[in-house]
Each structure stands twice: as C-alpha cells, then as structure tokens.
Design a protein around this motif. Structure first.
Motif, PDB file in Angstrom:
ATOM      1  N   SER A 361       0.828  -1.214   0.000  1.00 54.67           N
ATOM      2  CA  SER A 361       0.000   0.000   0.000  1.00 54.67           C
ATOM      3  C   SER A 361       0.863   1.266   0.000  1.00 54.67           C
ATOM      4  N   ARG A 362       2.036   1.212   0.648  1.00 55.50           N
ATOM      5  CA  ARG A 362       2.908   2.390   0.668  1.00 55.50           C
ATOM      6  C   ARG A 362       3.440   2.684  -0.727  1.00 55.50           C
ATOM      7  N   LEU A 363       3.781   1.631  -1.460  1.00 53.48           N
ATOM      8  CA  LEU A 363       4.248   1.829  -2.831  1.00 53.48           C
ATOM      9  C   LEU A 363       3.138   2.399  -3.693  1.00 53.48           C
ATOM     10  N   ASP A 364       1.930   1.869  -3.549  1.00 53.13           N
ATOM     11  CA  ASP A 364       0.801   2.350  -4.348  1.00 53.13           C
ATOM     12  C   ASP A 364       0.491   3.813  -4.033  1.00 53.13           C
ATOM     13  N   CYS A 365       0.503   4.172  -2.752  1.00 53.32           N
ATOM     14  CA  CYS A 365       0.233   5.565  -2.375  1.00 53.32           C
ATOM     15  C   CYS A 365       1.317   6.500  -2.898  1.00 53.32           C
ATOM     16  N   GLY A 366       2.577   6.040  -2.866  1.00 52.20           N
ATOM     17  CA  GLY A 366       3.666   6.860  -3.386  1.00 52.20           C
ATOM     18  C   GLY A 366       3.534   7.115  -4.879  1.00 52.20           C
ATOM     19  N   ILE A 367       3.148   6.090  -5.618  1.00 52.14           N
ATOM     20  CA  ILE A 367       2.978   6.235  -7.065  1.00 52.14           C
ATOM     21  C   ILE A 367       1.818   7.175  -7.375  1.00 52.14           C
ATOM     22  N   ILE A 368       0.698   6.976  -6.684  1.00 52.89           N
ATOM     23  CA  ILE A 368      -0.474   7.835  -6.915  1.00 52.89           C
ATOM     24  C   ILE A 368      -0.146   9.283  -6.574  1.00 52.89           C
ATOM     25  N   GLY A 369       0.574   9.504  -5.474  1.00 52.22           N
ATOM     26  CA  GLY A 369       0.956  10.862  -5.103  1.00 52.22           C
ATOM     27  C   GLY A 369       1.840  11.514  -6.149  1.00 52.22           C
ATOM     28  N   SER A 370       2.768  10.744  -6.713  1.00 50.76           N
ATOM     29  CA  SER A 370       3.636  11.275  -7.771  1.00 50.76           C
ATOM     30  C   SER A 370       2.834  11.655  -9.002  1.00 50.76           C
ATOM     31  N   LEU A 371       1.856  10.835  -9.344  1.00 52.94           N
ATOM     32  CA  LEU A 371       1.030  11.120 -10.520  1.00 52.94           C
ATOM     33  C   LEU A 371       0.087  12.296 -10.272  1.00 52.94           C
ATOM     34  N   MET A 372      -0.410  12.437  -9.039  1.00 50.52           N
ATOM     35  CA  MET A 372      -1.279  13.571  -8.734  1.00 50.52           C
ATOM     36  C   MET A 372      -0.533  14.885  -8.910  1.00 50.52           C
ATOM     37  N   TYR A 373       0.741  14.914  -8.522  1.00 49.94           N
ATOM     38  CA  TYR A 373       1.536  16.132  -8.711  1.00 49.94           C
ATOM     39  C   TYR A 373       1.730  16.419 -10.193  1.00 49.94           C
TER      40      TYR A 373
END
Length: 545
Positions: A361-373
C-alpha cells in the motif's frame, strides 16, 4: 633460408642463447608521485589539494570547465559524513555566515522554564533540467515538531498562491505579450521577524567549544519553524506595500503596481517570486527594490517553477513537466516499459477487487501521489489517476496494473504540454437521483471556478461578464433558467442554486454544446485512442516535437 629481418642496431650482438629476464622491481624513475606516500584516500586527496583548488579559482582559470569537479555529486547521509568533504563544509559555512549577516540569533544561557528546540542539517544537490548538479546546498533547519502551540508559536497562517493562479498569471502574460521573470531570494525565511521567545540548540558540527552549554535565541525565523512562512510573508508584503505596490483584492499573494498605462504584476509562492510588466523598465526597477532589502540571485526569464518547466515562445507560454516524468519513470523502474496510446482502457473494469492479490500500500500511495503532482500540467491523465486513487486503502494487483498503464502512456508522451488554465476532476460528495441533478451540481462547481477567475482578472484590470458555461444537458439548462421547476429540485442542497443568481446577473451565459465537443468528457470517461487524442488536442495540449 635467407636471413631474418631485424630492427636491432647492427652493432648490437644478439645472444645465441636467448635470456629470459623478468623485472621484479619497477624502475623508481617511472613511478608517478611519491612511492613512499602510502595509499591516497578520497578525503586525503581533497585535503592536500585544497591549496591547488584555491589557486585555480583565484586566477579564474577554467572555472566553468572545472565546476563539476568541485561540486559533490552525492548527498551525505548525515553531518558526520558531510564534514569529510570540503564542498559540503563550505556549503554549511555559507549558511552560517548568512545567519551572522542577517543577525538571526544570539548565543545566550538557556532561561529557566524553556526547552531548546533541536536543529539538524539538510543536504541537497541542486540540479538543472538536464539532471546536472549545479550547486551543493546545506540548510540548517529546526525540528519544529517539538514546538508547542501557545508557547513557541501562536498564529502561523501564511497565504499561498494556488496553482491555478500561477497558470492564470502566465495566461495573462501571453495575452498581454510580456516576458515573465523570476527571483530567488537567498535564505528567504531568515528575513522574517520572530515575535515569540524561541531557543534552539547549536548547529551539529559547529558547536562553540567554549560555550558548549549555551543555546541560540532566535531573532529571525529558521526553516522548520511553524511561524516561519508567516513571518517571511509579513516582511515581504510590508516591503512591497511601502514601495508603491497594491495587494490583490482576491489573491493576497498577488502584488500590483501601475504607472500610467503600464502594469507590473508580482506573484509570490512562499519564497519563489515571479513577475512581469508591460514596461521592461518597471521590471528592472522592481529588481532594484528587492535587492535593496534582500539578498538574491540575478533576474532571469522564468524557465522552471514549482516543478513546472516553462517555455516562453512568441506564440505563447508552453508548460510541461518532462523532467519530472523522466524522474518518476526512473524511480519506479518504468523507463524501459512498452508504451500505450491512452492512460486507461475503455473497458477498464476497475472495482475494489476484494478477492484480488494484495500489493504494498505504501508503494501504491507513493505512485499515486507522484502522478497527482503531475496533473498540474497533464489534464490528460487526470481521470485515470483519480480513478486509481479510489483504491489506495486496500490496493490490489489489478489496481497496480492500471497504475502502470498510466506510466506506459507517459513513456510514449513525456513532453506533452498545455496552454490551459484550470480544470478539475472530482467525485461528487452528494448522491444524485438523476443525471440531470449530477450535471446541475457539476455546472454549479464550474460556475464557482468562473467567478474566481473573473475576480482574479479584476486585479489585472480586466472585467468580464457573460462568460460562457458549456453544458450538454438540456434539463440542467432548463432548471437553471426556470426557477419555477423548484418542485423537482427541492431536494438539491441550497448551496448549489447560486448558479441561478449568476445567470440572472449575466455573470455567466449557459451555452448548449454537443456531446461530441464537450471537453469535460476527458475528465469523466475513458475513450479509445482516436477519441482520446481528439479531446486532448481540443483542450490545447500538444507535443512540440
């Protein structure tokens, strides 16, 4: 047989029996350097050659060519490691010399009843858009999480410009036709005055050996303090207002100065400042005003701001995040992946997938956060990213596959940029009982954004009314224009009905748009490649290559 050819001197007699000679000891005359000096470590080499480096830079010889040699390419993990390299020692000394110049603190005995706040060093290798390290930056920050409200700080709010305000500023610059410049204030937070009584520990590695038990009392704000952004904003705004600037009525981070028919606009995002004017002389004057109080770098054209790469051209300003795309592709090991023409398939079938295989879940949240930016300049991936973000609490393997599909799309179009100002993709917080109601609520949200843009442009000296609001639902237009249909809308929350007042005051004008030309569909649906690329082109995105 004839004689064998040889390159030996005829006077040298070749021995009949060949001799096998092995040089066990290398001739000392051929050894480079001192053979008795021992092993040269990286630290000893740097230390012993310091005088050579100084001499080269004092004479100015090959300063540009040798820049990379004297800049560390690696960020130290801690201060102990940083103290082994001259480049980082100089960076830390530059930071502390700035403290002394601005009278940031005083070394005192800790009064009873006070607890000092810890400090630590943060090291950063500054790179340009080509990933080349151009500077080693060491910053002393305060461990602000130890601060107590009411004791160490009171009010901490500081206005920050919205990203839409930045894009609107650039759009106005394109419309008027002036260049946008930026200023970088050196150690901006150190100029903010601290009103509370705050004590911090001495910087690690630079403690005073004769006053080891003393602490520093802050007179100016340090990075990490809760009140630092507010203190800096107060200092900057007072300086600008005292030099003939007016604050924006809507956006308090916008400062305006008018002279005759010319206008100078200054937009502030914490310690990053961009500005432009219809009169180039006003830009030069503003630079002098800033340098009279703050230490900063020279004025230059805006090219990189808040992660956005800005290309100012004759036909407009082009925004993109090519460098950031390459960074996240490399970070998540997707640089060599195959490409896709769309960020999400038409029949994506994404759902919670309770029985699917779990992923980190930490990896998924990190990827989503990068894409949101990344959506700050890439509305083409907005719908796909927002859809994938709904499953962050319990991500499954099927969700990770969908996220990687977005990366593969970015791999094929890393330089896609835009001229657009504002957009939004958001799941409605209210439950709608019909398509008409959902469209009506969405139209009200769009109307609020139009009003904000209209009010913001008034600070620029532009007045707009009757802004077209495109809607593809006839029932929504009927409800907005005909209040008599209240019996069918009485369950809709009152806050959404302000769109009727805006239409009556002619602040907006409802315009029917065909579904095929509705740009908002890009943020609400998945399409095949041809339809998707058509909508991307309609909203003003393009690839310069």
């Amino acid at each position: 047989m004839g004689e064998l050819s040889t390159n030996l001197d005829p006077e040298i007699q070749e021995p009949i029996v060949p001799e096998m000679r092995v040089h066990r000891n290398h001739p000392i005359d051929n050894i480079i350097g001192d053979p008795y000096a021992g092993v040269q470590t990286r630290h000893r080499t740097i230390t012993e050659n310091t005088s050579l480096y100084t001499e080269i830079f004092d004479t100015g010889v090959m300063e540009t060519c040798l820049h990379a040699v004297f800049v560390s390419q690696l960020e130290p993990k801690n201060v102990k490691e940083a103290l082994t390299e001259n480049c980082w020692i100089e960076a830390m000394q530059d930071e502390l010399s700035q403290f002394q110049k601005l009278h940031v603190w005083d070394l005192v005995d800790l009064p009873k009843g006070f607890q000092p706040i810890g400090t630590r060093w943060v090291f950063k290798c500054k790179t340009d858009d080509r990933h080349v390290v151009v500077k080693n930056k060491a910053r002393l920050v305060v461990q602000g999480f130890y601060q107590q409200e009411g004791l160490d700080y009171n009010e901490v709010y500081a206005p920050v410009a919205r990203i839409e305000a930045i894009r609107l500023f650039l759009a106005y610059a394109t419309y008027v036709g002036f260049k946008v410049y930026q200023l970088d204030v050196k150690s901006a937070f150190l100029y903010g005055k601290v009103h509370e009584e705050v004590y911090v520990t001495q910087p690690p590695g630079f403690e005073d050996p004769h006053n080891i038990n003393k602490v520093y009392k802050l007179d100016k704000a340090l990075y990490g303090l809760y009140q630092a952004p507010r203190a800096w904003y107060e200092t900057l705004s007072k300086h600008l207002l005292s030099n003939g600037f007016d604050r924006g009525q809507i956006d308090s981070t916008l400062f305006i100065r008018k002279a005759g028919g010319d206008i100078l606009l200054v937009q502030v995002y914490v310690d990053d400042i961009i500005f432009g004017s219809t009169n180039e002389g006003m830009c030069r004057e503003f630079e002098k005003v800033m340098k009279s109080k703050f230490e900063m770098s020279n004025m230059g054209e805006l090219s990189f701001f808040l992660g956005l790469q800005v290309s100012q051209r004759e036909n407009g300003i082009y925004l993109h995040q090519t460098k950031y795309v390459q960074d996240i592709l490399s970070k998540y090991k997707m640089s060599d992946s195959t490409t896709y023409g769309t960020p999400i398939p038409v029949n994506h079938g994404l759902h919670p997938d309770r029985d699917g295989k779990d992923v980190d879940s930490r990896l998924d949240c990190g990827i989503i956060g990068s894409l949101m930016y990344l959506t700050a300049s890439r509305p083409d991936i907005m719908f796909a990213v927002c859809l994938c973000s709904r499953f962050q609490s319990q991500p499954k393997e099927s969700h990770m596959i969908a996220v990687k599909r977005i990366f593969r799309y970015l791999k094929g179009k890393p330089r896609l940029g835009l001229w657009l100002v504002s957009w939004q993709c958001k799941k409605q917080s209210t439950v709608s009982v019909s398509t008409c109601e959902a469209e009506y609520i969405a139209a009200a949200s769009g109307c609020s954004q139009i009003l904000w843009i209209q009010q913001q442009l008034r600070d620029y000296g532009l007045n707009f009314t009757g802004t077209p609001l495109f809607i593809d639902n006839n029932a929504t237009m009927s409800i907005t224009n005909n209040p008599v249909k209240h019996s069918k809308t009485k369950h809709i929350e009152i806050r959404h009905h302000f769109i009727r007042d805006c239409a009556e005051k002619y602040l907006i004008e409802l315009v029917k748009v065909h579904t095929d030309d509705n740009l908002a569909d890009l943020f609400t649906k998945a399409f095949d490649r041809s339809r998707f690329e058509h909508l991307v082109n309609l909203i003003g995105m393009f690839n310069p290559e």
